[in-house]
Scaffold this active site. Structure first.
Site, short mmCIF file in Angstrom:
data_model
loop_
_atom_site.label_atom_id
_atom_site.label_comp_id
_atom_site.label_asym_id
_atom_site.label_seq_id
_atom_site.Cartn_x
_atom_site.Cartn_y
_atom_site.Cartn_z
N ASP A 136 0.85 -1.19 0.00
CA ASP A 136 0.00 0.00 0.00
C ASP A 136 0.89 1.24 0.00
OD1 ASP A 136 -3.23 0.52 1.01
OD2 ASP A 136 -1.82 2.20 1.06
N ILE A 137 0.50 2.23 -0.79
CA ILE A 137 1.30 3.45 -0.93
C ILE A 137 1.27 4.29 0.35
CG2 ILE A 137 -0.44 5.07 -1.82
CD1 ILE A 137 1.58 5.71 -4.08
N ASN B 149 -12.83 -2.95 2.53
CA ASN B 149 -13.79 -1.87 2.67
C ASN B 149 -14.73 -1.93 1.48
OD1 ASN B 149 -12.49 -0.91 5.02
ND2 ASN B 149 -11.00 0.19 3.76
N GLY C 50 -15.30 3.27 3.74
CA GLY C 50 -13.93 3.72 3.50
C GLY C 50 -13.32 3.26 2.19
N GLN C 51 -14.12 2.67 1.31
CA GLN C 51 -13.55 2.24 0.02
C GLN C 51 -13.27 3.46 -0.85
OE1 GLN C 51 -15.90 -0.51 -2.33
NE2 GLN C 51 -14.23 -0.86 -3.77
N SER C 52 -12.01 3.58 -1.27
CA SER C 52 -11.64 4.72 -2.12
C SER C 52 -11.20 4.29 -3.51
CB SER C 52 -10.52 5.53 -1.45
OG SER C 52 -9.37 4.73 -1.26
N HIS D 84 -10.27 -5.25 -3.27
CA HIS D 84 -8.96 -5.52 -2.69
C HIS D 84 -9.11 -5.85 -1.22
CE1 HIS D 84 -9.84 -1.20 -2.54
NE2 HIS D 84 -9.19 -1.17 -1.37
N HIS E 101 -7.04 -5.53 2.29
CA HIS E 101 -5.88 -4.99 3.00
C HIS E 101 -5.34 -6.09 3.90
CE1 HIS E 101 -6.80 -0.62 2.26
NE2 HIS E 101 -8.02 -1.10 2.12
P1 5GP Z 1 -9.60 1.56 0.19
O1 5GP Z 1 -9.58 2.96 0.72
O2 5GP Z 1 -10.33 1.51 -1.15
O3 5GP Z 1 -10.06 0.51 1.14
O4 5GP Z 1 -8.10 1.18 -0.11
C1 5GP Z 1 -7.37 1.72 -1.17
C2 5GP Z 1 -5.92 1.68 -0.77
O5 5GP Z 1 -5.15 1.90 -1.94
C3 5GP Z 1 -5.54 2.77 0.23
O6 5GP Z 1 -5.04 2.17 1.41
C4 5GP Z 1 -4.47 3.59 -0.51
O7 5GP Z 1 -3.42 3.99 0.32
C5 5GP Z 1 -4.02 2.63 -1.59
N1 5GP Z 1 -3.58 3.29 -2.80
C6 5GP Z 1 -4.18 4.34 -3.43
N2 5GP Z 1 -3.50 4.66 -4.55
C7 5GP Z 1 -2.45 3.79 -4.61
C8 5GP Z 1 -1.38 3.64 -5.55
O8 5GP Z 1 -1.26 4.35 -6.55
N3 5GP Z 1 -0.48 2.64 -5.29
C9 5GP Z 1 -0.58 1.84 -4.19
N4 5GP Z 1 0.37 0.91 -4.04
N5 5GP Z 1 -1.58 1.95 -3.30
C10 5GP Z 1 -2.50 2.93 -3.51
#
Ligand code: 5GP
Ligand code: ZN
Length: 112
Positions: free
Chosen positions: A30-31, A85, A91-93, A98, A100
């Site tokens: 994760d970034i 999420n 919290g899904q962005s 995916h 975590h």
């Molecule tokens: P969500 O918020 O959808 O549950 O998780 C998305 C995750 O993707 C976040 O934890 C965010 O830090 C990660 N993320 C967003 N953009 C990137 C990217 O460009 N590269 C990587 N490796 N992770 C990313």
């Protein structure tokens, strides 16, 4: 999905720190890590979220969890948390399913 961020990572159009992959899944860091170990386990097939999966995805969904179990064994982790999420309110962005994979620090319950 041409402009999906994680599809683009799967296609190597956007760089990521890839940890492992098999025919169906990609694992990368994760970034913005929220724990000492914070990996994303992603199906290569585009699914917007868990809610968008169907009966035909049962094997794939099982596979993703087995990847998590294998990661834990390989990294000799006695505990880890697997989170997906689902929907903005949770919290899904990124709209590509995916999990975590979080480990390396004490985890609180319930999550925030
Ligand atoms: P969500 O918020 O959808 O549950 O998780 C998305 C995750 O993707 C976040 O934890 C965010 O830090 C990660 N993320 C967003 N953009 C990137 C990217 O460009 N590269 C990587 N490796 N992770 C990313
Ligand atoms: Zn996608």
């Amino acid at each position: 999905m041409a402009d999906c961020l994680f599809c683009r990572i799967v296609r190597r159009e956007i760089p990521a720190s890839i940890v492992q992959e098999d025919e169906q899944a990609l694992v990368f860091k994760d970034i913005s890590p929220q724990a000492p170990t914070h990996l994303l386990i992603v199906p290569k097939k585009h699914l917007a979220s868990l809610a968008d999966s169907a009966d035909g995805d049962a094997a794939l969904l099982g596979r993703l969890q087995l990847v998590a179990a294998r990661l834990a064994k390989e990294m000799r982790l006695s505990s880890f948390r697997l989170v997906s999420n689902n929907g903005k309110g949770a919290g899904q962005s990124v709209d590509h399913l995916h999990y975590h994979f979080l480990a390396g620090r004490p985890m609180q319950w319930p999550p925030g």
